[in-house]
Design a protein around this motif. Structure first.
Motif, PDB file in Angstrom:
ATOM      1  N   ALA A 111       0.851  -1.192   0.000  1.00 52.74           N
ATOM      2  CA  ALA A 111       0.000   0.000   0.000  1.00 52.74           C
ATOM      3  C   ALA A 111       0.887   1.242   0.000  1.00 52.74           C
ATOM      4  N   THR A 112       0.380   2.326  -0.563  1.00 52.55           N
ATOM      5  CA  THR A 112       1.125   3.596  -0.536  1.00 52.55           C
ATOM      6  C   THR A 112       0.274   4.652   0.161  1.00 52.55           C
ATOM      7  N   GLY A 113       0.923   5.721   0.617  1.00 50.13           N
ATOM      8  CA  GLY A 113       0.216   6.820   1.262  1.00 50.13           C
ATOM      9  C   GLY A 113      -0.262   6.509   2.665  1.00 50.13           C
ATOM     10  N   VAL A 114       0.354   5.524   3.309  1.00 56.17           N
ATOM     11  CA  VAL A 114      -0.069   5.143   4.652  1.00 56.17           C
ATOM     12  C   VAL A 114       1.145   4.752   5.498  1.00 56.17           C
ATOM     13  N   GLN A 115       1.087   5.145   6.762  1.00 61.38           N
ATOM     14  CA  GLN A 115       2.091   4.767   7.752  1.00 61.38           C
ATOM     15  C   GLN A 115       1.365   4.221   8.970  1.00 61.38           C
ATOM     16  N   LEU A 116       2.131   3.832   9.974  1.00 59.91           N
ATOM     17  CA  LEU A 116       1.573   3.345  11.231  1.00 59.91           C
ATOM     18  C   LEU A 116       1.924   4.348  12.329  1.00 59.91           C
ATOM     19  N   GLN A 117       0.921   4.741  13.089  1.00 61.33           N
ATOM     20  CA  GLN A 117       1.121   5.723  14.153  1.00 61.33           C
ATOM     21  C   GLN A 117       0.923   5.039  15.502  1.00 61.33           C
ATOM     22  N   LEU A 118       1.866   5.231  16.404  1.00 59.34           N
ATOM     23  CA  LEU A 118       1.765   4.686  17.753  1.00 59.34           C
ATOM     24  C   LEU A 118       1.099   5.706  18.663  1.00 59.34           C
ATOM     25  N   LEU A 119       0.319   5.209  19.610  1.00 59.09           N
ATOM     26  CA  LEU A 119      -0.383   6.059  20.568  1.00 59.09           C
ATOM     27  C   LEU A 119      -0.041   5.621  21.978  1.00 59.09           C
ATOM     28  N   ASP A 120       0.045   6.575  22.891  1.00 57.45           N
ATOM     29  CA  ASP A 120       0.311   6.228  24.283  1.00 57.45           C
ATOM     30  C   ASP A 120      -0.992   5.857  24.994  1.00 57.45           C
ATOM     31  N   THR A 121      -0.920   5.660  26.287  1.00 56.65           N
ATOM     32  CA  THR A 121      -2.069   5.246  27.088  1.00 56.65           C
ATOM     33  C   THR A 121      -3.225   6.232  27.001  1.00 56.65           C
ATOM     34  N   ALA A 122      -2.922   7.518  26.831  1.00 55.81           N
ATOM     35  CA  ALA A 122      -3.949   8.553  26.729  1.00 55.81           C
ATOM     36  C   ALA A 122      -4.388   8.792  25.280  1.00 55.81           C
ATOM     37  N   ASN A 123      -3.988   7.903  24.365  1.00 53.58           N
ATOM     38  CA  ASN A 123      -4.289   8.012  22.932  1.00 53.58           C
ATOM     39  C   ASN A 123      -3.679   9.248  22.287  1.00 53.58           C
ATOM     40  N   VAL A 124      -2.561   9.696  22.819  1.00 57.14           N
ATOM     41  CA  VAL A 124      -1.798  10.800  22.241  1.00 57.14           C
ATOM     42  C   VAL A 124      -0.731  10.186  21.331  1.00 57.14           C
ATOM     43  N   PRO A 125      -0.587  10.687  20.090  1.00 50.70           N
ATOM     44  CA  PRO A 125       0.439  10.129  19.201  1.00 50.70           C
ATOM     45  C   PRO A 125       1.843  10.205  19.821  1.00 50.70           C
ATOM     46  N   ILE A 126       2.566   9.111  19.670  1.00 51.27           N
ATOM     47  CA  ILE A 126       3.953   9.044  20.137  1.00 51.27           C
ATOM     48  C   ILE A 126       4.851   9.449  18.977  1.00 51.27           C
ATOM     49  N   ARG A 127       5.736  10.390  19.219  1.00 53.78           N
ATOM     50  CA  ARG A 127       6.705  10.803  18.207  1.00 53.78           C
ATOM     51  C   ARG A 127       7.909   9.882  18.363  1.00 53.78           C
ATOM     52  N   VAL A 128       7.920   8.825  17.568  1.00 51.31           N
ATOM     53  CA  VAL A 128       8.926   7.774  17.679  1.00 51.31           C
ATOM     54  C   VAL A 128      10.325   8.381  17.548  1.00 51.31           C
ATOM     55  N   GLY A 129      11.172   8.065  18.506  1.00 52.70           N
ATOM     56  CA  GLY A 129      12.542   8.571  18.521  1.00 52.70           C
ATOM     57  C   GLY A 129      12.702   9.867  19.281  1.00 52.70           C
ATOM     58  N   ASP A 130      11.620  10.518  19.660  1.00 53.76           N
ATOM     59  CA  ASP A 130      11.679  11.803  20.369  1.00 53.76           C
ATOM     60  C   ASP A 130      11.970  11.551  21.850  1.00 53.76           C
ATOM     61  N   MET A 131      12.935  12.258  22.377  1.00 54.04           N
ATOM     62  CA  MET A 131      13.366  12.046  23.762  1.00 54.04           C
ATOM     63  C   MET A 131      12.291  12.410  24.786  1.00 54.04           C
ATOM     64  N   SER A 132      11.264  13.145  24.385  1.00 52.58           N
ATOM     65  CA  SER A 132      10.202  13.498  25.326  1.00 52.58           C
ATOM     66  C   SER A 132       9.487  12.266  25.862  1.00 52.58           C
ATOM     67  N   GLN A 133       9.589  11.145  25.155  1.00 56.78           N
ATOM     68  CA  GLN A 133       8.979   9.908  25.647  1.00 56.78           C
ATOM     69  C   GLN A 133       9.511   9.530  27.019  1.00 56.78           C
TER      70      GLN A 133
END
Length: 177
Positions: A111-133
């Protein structure tokens, strides 16, 4: 005389060898010794080789940038942790992560035009690789030896999606506070 020449040749060759062993630089090492460690299970399975299957999604539900569908729960259970451990799950950047969106790439799907987004416990998107995690996604102090964190993954449109498979992967690590 022949013995003197051989001794001189051996001496001369050993001097040449010592020049090969001259210092060329240094290597610095770093590491960390941690007080506590845990075993990990994803969706109650051993973490290695674990697959999370998202539901089939209609390409029409992913026709505009930012549209999402197919939210699927993921539990990460930390097992047999030392009492008092404070582990934090960290989703790492890497070749399977889009550096701009910080979502998981559809690396081997069709498929094209699609990615996978991770969400935390509060359903807030996780910015993968971001140190704020590390500050925002702690699982708490382990009291009983096991602790579970709930996450989710969903499809997210990065353009008009086309039909096909979606396959990606992300590496996570544990940081102990």
């Amino acid at each position: 005389m022949k013995h003197g020449f051989i001794a001189f040749a051996v001496l001369a060759s050993s001097v040449g060898v010592s020049a090969v062993h001259a210092s060329a630089g240094s290597i610095n090492y770093s590491g960390e010794v941690q007080q506590a460690t845990c075993d990990v299970a994803v969706n109650n399975h051993n973490v290695f080789g674990n697959n999370v299957t998202l539901p089939k999604a209609s390409s029409s539900s992913l026709s505009k940038v930012g549209e999402t569908t197919g939210t699927t729960p993921i539990s990460i259970t930390l097992l047999r942790c030392n009492r008092g451990a404070m582990p934090v799950v960290f989703f790492e950047a890497g070749s399977g992560v889009d550096a701009l969106t910080q979502n998981v790439l559809n690396a081997s799907g069709t498929a094209t035009g699609v990615q996978l987004q991770l969400l935390d416990t509060a359903n807030v998107p996780i910015r993968v690789g971001d140190m704020s995690q590390l500050a925002a996604r702690g699982v708490g102090t382990v009291g009983s030896g096991n602790v579970t964190s709930q996450y989710s993954v969903r499809y997210i449109a990065t353009g008009v999606s086309t039909v096909g498979t979606v396959r990606g992967s992300v590496t996570f690590s544990l940081k102990y506070e």
